[in-house]
Design a protein around this motif. Structure first.
Motif, PDB file in Angstrom:
ATOM      1  N   UNK A  46       0.851  -1.193   0.000  1.00 39.79           N
ATOM      2  CA  UNK A  46       0.000   0.000   0.000  1.00 39.79           C
ATOM      3  C   UNK A  46       0.882   1.237   0.000  1.00 39.79           C
ATOM      4  N   UNK A  47       0.458   2.245  -0.741  1.00 40.53           N
ATOM      5  CA  UNK A  47       1.184   3.513  -0.773  1.00 40.53           C
ATOM      6  C   UNK A  47       0.250   4.599  -1.293  1.00 40.53           C
ATOM      7  N   UNK A  48       0.640   5.844  -1.051  1.00 37.63           N
ATOM      8  CA  UNK A  48      -0.097   6.993  -1.585  1.00 37.63           C
ATOM      9  C   UNK A  48       0.918   7.938  -2.217  1.00 37.63           C
ATOM     10  N   UNK A  49       0.875   8.104  -3.524  1.00 34.61           N
ATOM     11  CA  UNK A  49       1.786   9.045  -4.185  1.00 34.61           C
ATOM     12  C   UNK A  49       1.476  10.486  -3.756  1.00 34.61           C
ATOM     13  N   UNK A  50       2.520  11.209  -3.377  1.00 34.54           N
ATOM     14  CA  UNK A  50       2.377  12.598  -2.942  1.00 34.54           C
ATOM     15  C   UNK A  50       2.659  13.558  -4.092  1.00 34.54           C
ATOM     16  N   UNK A  51       2.365  14.841  -3.884  1.00 32.15           N
ATOM     17  CA  UNK A  51       2.663  15.861  -4.888  1.00 32.15           C
ATOM     18  C   UNK A  51       4.134  15.779  -5.269  1.00 32.15           C
ATOM     19  N   UNK A  52       4.408  15.873  -6.546  1.00 30.95           N
ATOM     20  CA  UNK A  52       5.785  15.799  -7.035  1.00 30.95           C
ATOM     21  C   UNK A  52       6.212  14.397  -7.422  1.00 30.95           C
ATOM     22  N   UNK A  53       5.409  13.396  -7.072  1.00 31.76           N
ATOM     23  CA  UNK A  53       5.759  12.019  -7.426  1.00 31.76           C
ATOM     24  C   UNK A  53       5.371  11.737  -8.878  1.00 31.76           C
ATOM     25  N   UNK A  54       5.964  10.675  -9.403  1.00 29.75           N
ATOM     26  CA  UNK A  54       5.652  10.202 -10.752  1.00 29.75           C
ATOM     27  C   UNK A  54       5.366   8.708 -10.632  1.00 29.75           C
ATOM     28  N   UNK A  55       4.180   8.342 -10.117  1.00 29.78           N
ATOM     29  CA  UNK A  55       3.918   6.945  -9.783  1.00 29.78           C
ATOM     30  C   UNK A  55       3.770   6.040 -11.009  1.00 29.78           C
ATOM     31  N   UNK A  56       4.335   4.849 -10.883  1.00 28.80           N
ATOM     32  CA  UNK A  56       4.145   3.801 -11.894  1.00 28.80           C
ATOM     33  C   UNK A  56       2.693   3.324 -11.866  1.00 28.80           C
ATOM     34  N   UNK A  57       2.150   3.211 -10.648  1.00 28.24           N
ATOM     35  CA  UNK A  57       0.759   2.808 -10.438  1.00 28.24           C
ATOM     36  C   UNK A  57       0.070   3.858  -9.585  1.00 28.24           C
ATOM     37  N   UNK A  58      -1.216   4.060  -9.811  1.00 28.18           N
ATOM     38  CA  UNK A  58      -1.988   4.949  -8.971  1.00 28.18           C
ATOM     39  C   UNK A  58      -1.887   6.401  -9.369  1.00 28.18           C
ATOM     40  N   UNK A  59      -2.526   7.238  -8.563  1.00 28.82           N
ATOM     41  CA  UNK A  59      -2.595   8.669  -8.820  1.00 28.82           C
ATOM     42  C   UNK A  59      -2.202   9.419  -7.559  1.00 28.82           C
ATOM     43  N   UNK A  60      -1.646  10.603  -7.742  1.00 33.96           N
ATOM     44  CA  UNK A  60      -1.254  11.433  -6.610  1.00 33.96           C
ATOM     45  C   UNK A  60      -2.448  11.653  -5.688  1.00 33.96           C
ATOM     46  N   UNK A  61      -2.178  11.511  -4.395  1.00 36.44           N
ATOM     47  CA  UNK A  61      -3.197  11.756  -3.381  1.00 36.44           C
ATOM     48  C   UNK A  61      -4.142  10.600  -3.123  1.00 36.44           C
ATOM     49  N   UNK A  62      -4.058   9.524  -3.890  1.00 35.77           N
ATOM     50  CA  UNK A  62      -4.961   8.382  -3.741  1.00 35.77           C
ATOM     51  C   UNK A  62      -4.193   7.169  -3.222  1.00 35.77           C
ATOM     52  N   UNK A  63      -4.733   6.520  -2.187  1.00 35.13           N
ATOM     53  CA  UNK A  63      -4.113   5.306  -1.666  1.00 35.13           C
ATOM     54  C   UNK A  63      -4.270   4.202  -2.706  1.00 35.13           C
ATOM     55  N   UNK A  64      -3.180   3.513  -2.970  1.00 38.73           N
ATOM     56  CA  UNK A  64      -3.146   2.431  -3.952  1.00 38.73           C
ATOM     57  C   UNK A  64      -2.716   1.146  -3.243  1.00 38.73           C
ATOM     58  N   UNK A  65      -3.356   0.048  -3.564  1.00 42.02           N
ATOM     59  CA  UNK A  65      -2.915  -1.259  -3.084  1.00 42.02           C
ATOM     60  C   UNK A  65      -2.604  -2.119  -4.299  1.00 42.02           C
ATOM     61  N   UNK A  66      -1.582  -2.960  -4.155  1.00 43.43           N
ATOM     62  CA  UNK A  66      -1.134  -3.770  -5.283  1.00 43.43           C
ATOM     63  C   UNK A  66      -0.532  -5.072  -4.768  1.00 43.43           C
ATOM     64  N   UNK A  67      -0.742  -6.167  -5.509  1.00 43.69           N
ATOM     65  CA  UNK A  67      -0.093  -7.423  -5.166  1.00 43.69           C
ATOM     66  C   UNK A  67       1.394  -7.296  -5.454  1.00 43.69           C
ATOM     67  N   UNK A  68       2.195  -7.574  -4.442  1.00 38.26           N
ATOM     68  CA  UNK A  68       3.648  -7.474  -4.573  1.00 38.26           C
ATOM     69  C   UNK A  68       4.295  -8.701  -3.949  1.00 38.26           C
TER      70      UNK A  68
END
Length: 108
Positions: A46-68
């Motif tokens: 689980x992670x949340x991309x912050x302002x200034x990030x360039x996420x591979x998955x998900x969107x800035x400001x939104x909590x993302x969960x992914x199988x890892x």
């Protein structure tokens, strides 16, 4: 005696074999007369991309969960820097989660 480390990282299912191959090719995962040794277990990151990030998955400001996969392997001190560099180069995430522990020699 060579100093040993345990290298642990988290990688999405889609990239686990590519990242492992890169780290193995850099010299990690060798135990005695065996190479390409690792342990992996599937889980949910689980992670949340912050302002200034360039996420591979998900969107800035939104909590993302992914199988890892959590991948662990032994790494000798002389290949530690190339292995971590290879991990970063092959990993899809901008900021991969990496743990590193220096290991004590086993009493024999």
């Amino acid at each position: 005696m060579t100093t040993l480390y345990k290298l642990c990282f988290y990688v999405p299912v889609s990239h686990v074999e590519t990242v492992k191959a890169a780290v193995f090719d850099a010299g990690a995962g060798r135990i005695g007369d065996y190479d390409r040794c690792s342990f992996q277990v599937l889980g949910q990151g689980q992670f949340r991309p912050l302002d200034g990030s360039n996420p591979y998955l998900g969107s800035q400001g939104q909590v993302e969960t992914v199988e890892e996969y959590r991948v662990e392997m032994i790494c000798q001190a002389d290949c530690l820097e190339p292995a971590v560099r290879a991990l970063h180069d092959a990993h899809p995430y901008e900021e991969p989660a990496i743990d590193l522990w220096q290991l004590a020699p086993l009493p024999v």
